[in-house]
Design a protein around this motif. Structure first.
Motif, PDB file in Angstrom:
ATOM      1  N   ILE A 223       0.873  -1.183   0.000  1.00  0.00           N
ATOM      2  CA  ILE A 223       0.000   0.000   0.000  1.00  0.00           C
ATOM      3  C   ILE A 223       0.908   1.231   0.000  1.00  0.00           C
ATOM      4  O   ILE A 223       1.740   1.398   0.908  1.00  0.00           O
ATOM      5  N   LEU A 224       0.738   2.056  -1.029  1.00  0.00           N
ATOM      6  CA  LEU A 224       1.618   3.215  -1.231  1.00  0.00           C
ATOM      7  C   LEU A 224       0.939   4.506  -0.792  1.00  0.00           C
ATOM      8  O   LEU A 224      -0.300   4.619  -0.854  1.00  0.00           O
ATOM      9  N   ASP A 225       1.759   5.484  -0.412  1.00  0.00           N
ATOM     10  CA  ASP A 225       1.201   6.811  -0.129  1.00  0.00           C
ATOM     11  C   ASP A 225       1.115   7.609  -1.427  1.00  0.00           C
ATOM     12  O   ASP A 225       1.421   7.092  -2.519  1.00  0.00           O
ATOM     13  N   GLU A 226       0.759   8.881  -1.328  1.00  0.00           N
ATOM     14  CA  GLU A 226       0.551   9.712  -2.528  1.00  0.00           C
ATOM     15  C   GLU A 226       1.855   9.963  -3.284  1.00  0.00           C
ATOM     16  O   GLU A 226       1.842  10.365  -4.448  1.00  0.00           O
ATOM     17  N   ARG A 227       3.015   9.720  -2.646  1.00  0.00           N
ATOM     18  CA  ARG A 227       4.304   9.891  -3.329  1.00  0.00           C
ATOM     19  C   ARG A 227       4.846   8.576  -3.877  1.00  0.00           C
ATOM     20  O   ARG A 227       5.976   8.484  -4.327  1.00  0.00           O
ATOM     21  N   GLY A 228       4.040   7.511  -3.751  1.00  0.00           N
ATOM     22  CA  GLY A 228       4.481   6.221  -4.281  1.00  0.00           C
ATOM     23  C   GLY A 228       5.377   5.451  -3.330  1.00  0.00           C
ATOM     24  O   GLY A 228       6.000   4.461  -3.712  1.00  0.00           O
ATOM     25  N   GLN A 229       5.416   5.879  -2.061  1.00  0.00           N
ATOM     26  CA  GLN A 229       6.235   5.193  -1.057  1.00  0.00           C
ATOM     27  C   GLN A 229       5.355   4.285  -0.204  1.00  0.00           C
ATOM     28  O   GLN A 229       4.215   4.683   0.138  1.00  0.00           O
ATOM     29  N   ALA A 268      -7.561   1.698  -0.601  1.00  0.00           N
ATOM     30  CA  ALA A 268      -6.485   2.022  -1.525  1.00  0.00           C
ATOM     31  C   ALA A 268      -6.868   1.397  -2.862  1.00  0.00           C
ATOM     32  O   ALA A 268      -7.530   0.356  -2.897  1.00  0.00           O
ATOM     33  N   GLY A 270      -5.937   0.070  -6.900  1.00  0.00           N
ATOM     34  CA  GLY A 270      -4.879  -0.443  -7.768  1.00  0.00           C
ATOM     35  C   GLY A 270      -5.428  -0.932  -9.095  1.00  0.00           C
ATOM     36  O   GLY A 270      -6.647  -0.981  -9.312  1.00  0.00           O
ATOM     37  N   THR A 278      -2.756   2.321  -4.050  1.00  0.00           N
ATOM     38  CA  THR A 278      -2.428   3.654  -3.538  1.00  0.00           C
ATOM     39  C   THR A 278      -3.522   4.112  -2.580  1.00  0.00           C
ATOM     40  O   THR A 278      -4.716   4.102  -2.936  1.00  0.00           O
ATOM     41  N   TYR A 279      -3.090   4.502  -1.391  1.00  0.00           N
ATOM     42  CA  TYR A 279      -4.031   4.925  -0.353  1.00  0.00           C
ATOM     43  C   TYR A 279      -4.880   6.099  -0.857  1.00  0.00           C
ATOM     44  O   TYR A 279      -4.354   7.052  -1.415  1.00  0.00           O
ATOM     45  N   LYS A 280      -6.196   6.011  -0.617  1.00  0.00           N
ATOM     46  CA  LYS A 280      -7.086   7.063  -1.108  1.00  0.00           C
ATOM     47  C   LYS A 280      -7.871   7.784  -0.023  1.00  0.00           C
ATOM     48  O   LYS A 280      -8.302   8.917  -0.237  1.00  0.00           O
TER      49      LYS A 280
END
Ligand code: FUB
Length: 342
Positions: A223-229, A268, A270, A278-280
């Motif tokens: 699960i990624l944050d808004e920066r792709g991390q 999130a 995908g 990606t977390y939403k």
């Protein structure tokens, strides 16, 4: 009458609160609802909460459930039938206790009930049981699913007919005690205890065509944050805790879950059942009671969130399942629901 019972329960607690929706049933305590539409009817596979003697702790020892009872209804808002015992822990050779959040699937005339329970070593495993009837009774396989561990199975079948099991939970769910491939009873009680490192991930494995074993070694659900991390272990408002669910909307895969100790239901998005996602944002603000655990299902062209709170009892270990409609924004994000009305 259920409404009167609910009203008096709320008054007895002196809460004076107004709830977005009312418990589906008041005769038994229910939680962790996994809703499915089978043959046009709605079936809810849930935990059957009971009042046991074990004191509350951070590992959920107070959730002492022993069996499952399936709920069914012809339509949302209509009468709800409580099925007989569908599976009892005494029937499962490998399981000792704590029949936690289940899920179900259907394929080729057979219904599959997936359930976590602790074995005699105190390790959570995931079992499977089958029936020709969606309400059960279910006959368990003698062994847990090979390579399974932790809790909260959620089985999603994609449009191509391939099924995947999402699972896992930290703290009492033991993900942090399974990082080496075998259960470590002396491992951390909570998480990796590394707030700046990527958080523990839920797992996903494709099911084999027989639906009773994994077709592959479980993979990480990133699960990624808004920066792709990847979300970090210290990000308690957003990182995965338990209660995986998968649904598909407009061709996108929505992985939703509970943040546990911060009590949010979040999601999130995908492009593949394997992620990354990606977390939403939040689906639901905290309910009453410590746990929050849900499912999302389309019925009659509308989307429904099944969830639970503790309206009837005021006690975390005795929960009650509810349902409310869920709405999307035009960009595919989900409108956040507040379960308690002001
Ligand atoms: O109901 C027991 C456990 O509490 C579930 O497995 C978790 O998801 C949480 O709801």
């Amino acid at each position: 009458n259920a409404a009167a019972t609910n009203e008096s329960a709320a008054n007895a607690q002196g809460q004076g609160k107004r709830y977005l929706s009312q418990p589906l049933v008041t005769e038994i305590y229910t939680a962790d609802p996994s809703a499915h539409v089978f043959g046009g009817k709605i079936y809810v596979y849930n935990s059957h909460d009971i009042d046991g003697p074990t004191p509350e702790d951070d590992l959920g020892a107070h959730f002492e459930m022993r069996d499952y009872r399936v709920l069914s209804m012809d339509k949302i808002g209509g009468p709800v039938t409580i099925g007989p015992v569908a599976l009892d822990v005494s029937q499962v050779p490998w399981a000792e206790k704590q029949m936690w959040a289940p899920d179900a699937a259907y394929k080729n005339g057979t219904y599959y009930l997936y359930f976590p329970a602790k074995d005699r070593q105190g390790a959570f495993r995931i079992g499977v049981a089958t029936s020709k009837n969606p309400m059960g009774p279910f006959k368990p396989n003698p062994q847990p699913i090979k390579g399974s561990f932790s809790i909260d199975p959620a089985v999603f079948t994609d449009d191509d007919g391939k099924s995947y099991m999402y699972f896992g939970g930290i703290w009492g769910g033991q993900l942090q005690r399974n990082t080496s491939g075998t259960y470590d009873p002396n491992g951390s009680k909570t998480d990796l205890q590394a707030d700046d490192k990527p958080a523990l991930t839920p797992k996903v494995a494709a099911m084999d065509p027989g639906m009773t074993e994994f077709a592959e070694k479980p993979r990480d659900v990133v699960i990624l944050d808004e920066r792709g991390q990847p979300l970090k272990g210290g990000d308690h408002d957003r990182r995965f805790f338990e209660a995986s669910w998968m649904h598909k909307y407009n061709g996108k895969y929505y992985f939703s879950y509970s943040t546990g100790d911060t009590h949010y239901l979040v999601y999130a998005i995908g492009d593949s059942p394997y992620g990354p996602f990606t977390y939403k944002g939040r689906i639901m603000e905290p309910v009453e009671g410590w746990t929050t655990h849900h499912s999302i299902v389309e019925w009659d062209g509308r989307w429904w969130l099944f969830y639970a709170d503790t309206q009837l009892s005021g006690q975390t270990r005795l929960r009650n399942v509810k349902v409310t409609e869920m709405f999307y924004n035009p960009d595919g994000t989900i409108k956040t629901i507040n379960p308690v009305l002001k």
